[in-house]
Design a protein around this motif. Structure first.
Motif, PDB file in Angstrom:
ATOM      1  N   ASP A 177       0.845  -1.195   0.000  1.00 24.04           N
ATOM      2  CA  ASP A 177       0.000   0.000   0.000  1.00 24.04           C
ATOM      3  C   ASP A 177       0.881   1.245   0.000  1.00 24.04           C
ATOM      4  N   GLY A 178       0.376   2.305  -0.606  1.00 25.94           N
ATOM      5  CA  GLY A 178       1.146   3.545  -0.594  1.00 25.94           C
ATOM      6  C   GLY A 178       0.513   4.630  -1.430  1.00 25.94           C
ATOM      7  N   VAL A 179       1.285   5.689  -1.659  1.00 29.13           N
ATOM      8  CA  VAL A 179       0.841   6.841  -2.439  1.00 29.13           C
ATOM      9  C   VAL A 179       1.806   7.025  -3.603  1.00 29.13           C
ATOM     10  N   ILE A 180       1.280   7.276  -4.812  1.00 24.56           N
ATOM     11  CA  ILE A 180       2.109   7.477  -5.996  1.00 24.56           C
ATOM     12  C   ILE A 180       2.834   8.813  -5.872  1.00 24.56           C
ATOM     13  N   SER A 181       4.166   8.748  -5.754  1.00 16.87           N
ATOM     14  CA  SER A 181       4.962   9.979  -5.669  1.00 16.87           C
ATOM     15  C   SER A 181       5.470  10.438  -7.030  1.00 16.87           C
ATOM     16  N   HIS A 182       5.474   9.528  -8.016  1.00 19.46           N
ATOM     17  CA  HIS A 182       5.848   9.913  -9.386  1.00 19.46           C
ATOM     18  C   HIS A 182       5.245   8.909 -10.358  1.00 19.46           C
ATOM     19  N   ALA A 183       4.615   9.426 -11.411  1.00 22.61           N
ATOM     20  CA  ALA A 183       4.068   8.574 -12.472  1.00 22.61           C
ATOM     21  C   ALA A 183       4.298   9.294 -13.794  1.00 22.61           C
ATOM     22  N   GLY A 184       5.395   8.933 -14.477  1.00 24.40           N
ATOM     23  CA  GLY A 184       5.718   9.610 -15.722  1.00 24.40           C
ATOM     24  C   GLY A 184       7.115   9.254 -16.206  1.00 24.40           C
TER      25      GLY A 184
ATOM     26  N   THR B 278      -2.027   9.740  -5.951  1.00 27.09           N
ATOM     27  CA  THR B 278      -3.181   8.871  -5.693  1.00 27.09           C
ATOM     28  C   THR B 278      -2.744   7.705  -4.815  1.00 27.09           C
ATOM     29  N   ARG B 279      -3.677   7.222  -4.024  1.00 31.46           N
ATOM     30  CA  ARG B 279      -3.377   6.105  -3.120  1.00 31.46           C
ATOM     31  C   ARG B 279      -3.656   4.782  -3.824  1.00 31.46           C
ATOM     32  N   VAL B 280      -2.759   3.822  -3.640  1.00 36.82           N
ATOM     33  CA  VAL B 280      -2.929   2.499  -4.236  1.00 36.82           C
ATOM     34  C   VAL B 280      -2.853   1.445  -3.153  1.00 36.82           C
ATOM     35  N   ARG B 281      -3.432   0.277  -3.449  1.00 39.71           N
ATOM     36  CA  ARG B 281      -3.425  -0.838  -2.521  1.00 39.71           C
ATOM     37  C   ARG B 281      -2.474  -1.917  -3.015  1.00 39.71           C
ATOM     38  N   ARG B 282      -1.977  -2.707  -2.093  1.00 42.80           N
ATOM     39  CA  ARG B 282      -1.136  -3.843  -2.443  1.00 42.80           C
ATOM     40  C   ARG B 282      -1.895  -4.765  -3.399  1.00 42.80           C
TER      41      ARG B 282
ATOM     42  N   GLN C 138       0.428  -8.591   7.480  1.00 43.15           N
ATOM     43  CA  GLN C 138      -0.351  -7.472   6.972  1.00 43.15           C
ATOM     44  C   GLN C 138      -1.843  -7.742   7.064  1.00 43.15           C
ATOM     45  N   ASN C 139      -2.244  -8.957   6.750  1.00 41.57           N
ATOM     46  CA  ASN C 139      -3.664  -9.303   6.837  1.00 41.57           C
ATOM     47  C   ASN C 139      -4.154  -9.297   8.276  1.00 41.57           C
ATOM     48  N   ARG C 140      -3.246  -9.586   9.211  1.00 45.80           N
ATOM     49  CA  ARG C 140      -3.617  -9.615  10.624  1.00 45.80           C
ATOM     50  C   ARG C 140      -3.646  -8.231  11.240  1.00 45.80           C
ATOM     51  N   ALA C 141      -2.881  -7.304  10.677  1.00 42.82           N
ATOM     52  CA  ALA C 141      -2.704  -5.990  11.306  1.00 42.82           C
ATOM     53  C   ALA C 141      -3.910  -5.091  11.046  1.00 42.82           C
ATOM     54  N   GLN C 142      -5.073  -5.539  11.504  1.00 43.55           N
ATOM     55  CA  GLN C 142      -6.325  -4.775  11.471  1.00 43.55           C
ATOM     56  C   GLN C 142      -6.730  -4.351  10.079  1.00 43.55           C
ATOM     57  N   GLY C 143      -6.259  -5.053   9.048  1.00 42.39           N
ATOM     58  CA  GLY C 143      -6.662  -4.699   7.695  1.00 42.39           C
ATOM     59  C   GLY C 143      -6.284  -3.291   7.313  1.00 42.39           C
ATOM     60  N   GLY C 144      -5.182  -2.775   7.866  1.00 40.97           N
ATOM     61  CA  GLY C 144      -4.784  -1.385   7.649  1.00 40.97           C
ATOM     62  C   GLY C 144      -4.316  -1.114   6.250  1.00 40.97           C
ATOM     63  N   VAL C 145      -4.294   0.142   5.897  1.00 41.16           N
ATOM     64  CA  VAL C 145      -3.778   0.607   4.619  1.00 41.16           C
ATOM     65  C   VAL C 145      -2.528   1.405   4.886  1.00 41.16           C
ATOM     66  N   GLY C 146      -1.430   1.028   4.269  1.00 41.66           N
ATOM     67  CA  GLY C 146      -0.162   1.701   4.520  1.00 41.66           C
ATOM     68  C   GLY C 146       0.023   2.904   3.628  1.00 41.66           C
ATOM     69  N   GLY C 147       1.200   3.491   3.748  1.00 43.95           N
ATOM     70  CA  GLY C 147       1.531   4.634   2.908  1.00 43.95           C
ATOM     71  C   GLY C 147       1.428   5.928   3.669  1.00 43.95           C
ATOM     72  N   PRO C 148       2.183   6.937   3.236  1.00 40.97           N
ATOM     73  CA  PRO C 148       2.158   8.239   3.915  1.00 40.97           C
ATOM     74  C   PRO C 148       0.893   8.997   3.605  1.00 40.97           C
ATOM     75  N   ALA C 149       0.629  10.039   4.393  1.00 38.45           N
ATOM     76  CA  ALA C 149      -0.498  10.893   4.098  1.00 38.45           C
ATOM     77  C   ALA C 149      -0.221  11.709   2.849  1.00 38.45           C
ATOM     78  N   LYS C 150      -1.265  12.042   2.131  1.00 38.91           N
ATOM     79  CA  LYS C 150      -1.082  12.806   0.900  1.00 38.91           C
ATOM     80  C   LYS C 150      -0.608  14.216   1.245  1.00 38.91           C
TER      81      LYS C 150
END
Length: 397
Positions: free
Chosen positions: A296-303, A336-340, A385-397
């Motif tokens: 999980d994370g946030v796209i920091s560069h796409a290009g 944009t935020r993406v999931r694993r 990761q599946n056990r860790a409360q179903g969290g979504v990783g990645g920094p805040a936008k």
């Protein structure tokens, strides 16, 4: 005036005589019908006797009530009028009501502590729990309680003592799971201490409570239970911090079929033929092969970016990022935020490339590290990761 008074007396006497007139009564005894009369004078006499009887009965009842109050002790301390005695009774009733209300509130707080402590034990043993609720301060219990409250709280205090014994076992289980997760971090070249920040450090060897502690009462037992749960809470905090960090660690394959045409480290540059540092691994495939985010994370560069050609860079937080180069097509946008497991692009041969493949990198604090251990630890990391409360990783936008 005298004439008016005489007229009133005459009227009253007339009414009295009219009311108590001779009356005839018929009585049937089942066989014969009998008739008898009661004179007005007799009726007046019987009415007088009944009135006197009622008055004496009312006096007797009032005396009995006064005696009962005296025997109960309510009026002994404050002798006086009935009004004062009633006020004293009301004061005692109000005091009893206040004690019951205080006991109910103390029981509510104690039950809340039992419930929250049980949730903490469950979170450490299962790895699942509400972090916000567990992080909240435990409800404070009353320091001074009445005999009524003590009787109501006794069963809850016994439960707390049994919970304290179970908390010791949960600490051992939590520490074991923490060490297992920490060892995987070290295999990946990551220091687990870097991601765990727990205040209020504690230590010392673990000494389990014996069975006799279940029935120990008093402040020493309560303090021992509190210490056990403080230690358990700190164990949960550092375990939760480490497992939440796992959400940010790349833990799956970026493509369905894994092959390597070039590994991480020093290699012969394919264009110059001289030794050069290769910051990732090259995974071959046909043009258009789906590429997936490995965490999980946030796209920091796409290009487009230099020798990478079409590049997708994902910031997973906690200083961890991944790069996916030479793509033929990019399917995500900046910020944009993406999931694993989400598709982010298609394989290609853009940029400095000799053929269709994916250049895949893992970086920690901006420094490239070997992606192979991350790919090999995917199964364990995915389970965490599946056990860790179903969290979504990645920094805040």
């Amino acid at each position: 005036m005298a004439n008016v008074s005489n007229d009133k007396n005459a009227n009253l006497g007339k009414r009295f005589r009219d009311f108590f007139t001779t009356r005839d009564f018929i009585f049937h005894d089942g066989r014969d019908l009998r008739r008898f009369s009661i004179a007005g004078r007799t009726q007046a006499l019987l009415a007088g006797v009944a009135t006197v009887t009622v008055l004496f009965s009312g006096y007797g009842v009032s005396q009995a009530m006064a005696g009962a109050i005296a025997v109960s002790g309510v009026s002994a301390a404050v002798p006086g009028s009935p009004e004062a005695q009633v006020a004293q009774m009301r004061a005692q009733v109000a005091k009893m009501q206040a004690e019951v209300a205080a006991a109910k509130e103390a029981a509510r707080l104690q039950a809340a502590r039992v419930e929250q402590r049980q949730a903490l034990i469950s979170a450490v043993l299962s790895g699942k729990g509400d972090a916000v609720a567990l992080d909240a301060a435990l409800a404070e219990t009353a320091t001074e309680t009445s005999a009524v409250a003590n009787e109501m709280l006794a069963p809850l205090r016994e439960v707390e003592q049994r919970q304290a014994a179970l908390a010791g076992k949960a600490i051992v289980a939590g520490e074991a799971r923490y060490q297992q997760t920490a060892s995987h971090f070290r295999r990946l070249g990551l220091a687990p201490e870097r991601f765990v920040r727990v205040s209020g450090a504690m230590g010392g060897p673990y000494e389990p409570m014996d069975d006799n502690n279940d029935t120990v009462a008093g402040s020493d037992s309560a303090e021992s239970a509190d210490a056990q749960f403080r230690a358990l809470f700190l164990t949960w905090k550092k375990l939760d911090a480490l497992e939440q960090t796992v959400i940010s660690i790349p833990s799956m394959q970026p493509v369905d079929k894994m092959l390597f045409t070039s590994s991480f480290g020093v290699r012969s540059d394919p264009f110059r033929g001289t030794a050069a540092m290769h910051a990732g691994v090259d995974i071959p495939g046909t043009i258009g092969t789906p590429i997936y985010a490995t965490a999980d994370g946030v796209i920091s560069h796409a290009g487009r970016q230099g020798g990478y050609g079409n590049l997708v860079q994902i910031n997973h937080g906690r200083g961890i990022e991944t790069r996916y180069g030479h793509l033929s097509k990019i399917l995500v946008a900046d910020n944009t935020r993406v999931r694993r497991g989400q598709m982010i692009g298609l394989m290609g041969s853009t940029g400095r490339s000799t053929g269709s493949h994916l250049h895949y990198e893992v970086r920690v604090d901006g420094k490239a590290v070997n992606p192979i251990p991350f790919l090999q630890s995917g199964e364990y990391l995915t389970a965490v990761q599946n056990r860790a409360q179903g969290g979504v990783g990645g920094p805040a936008k």
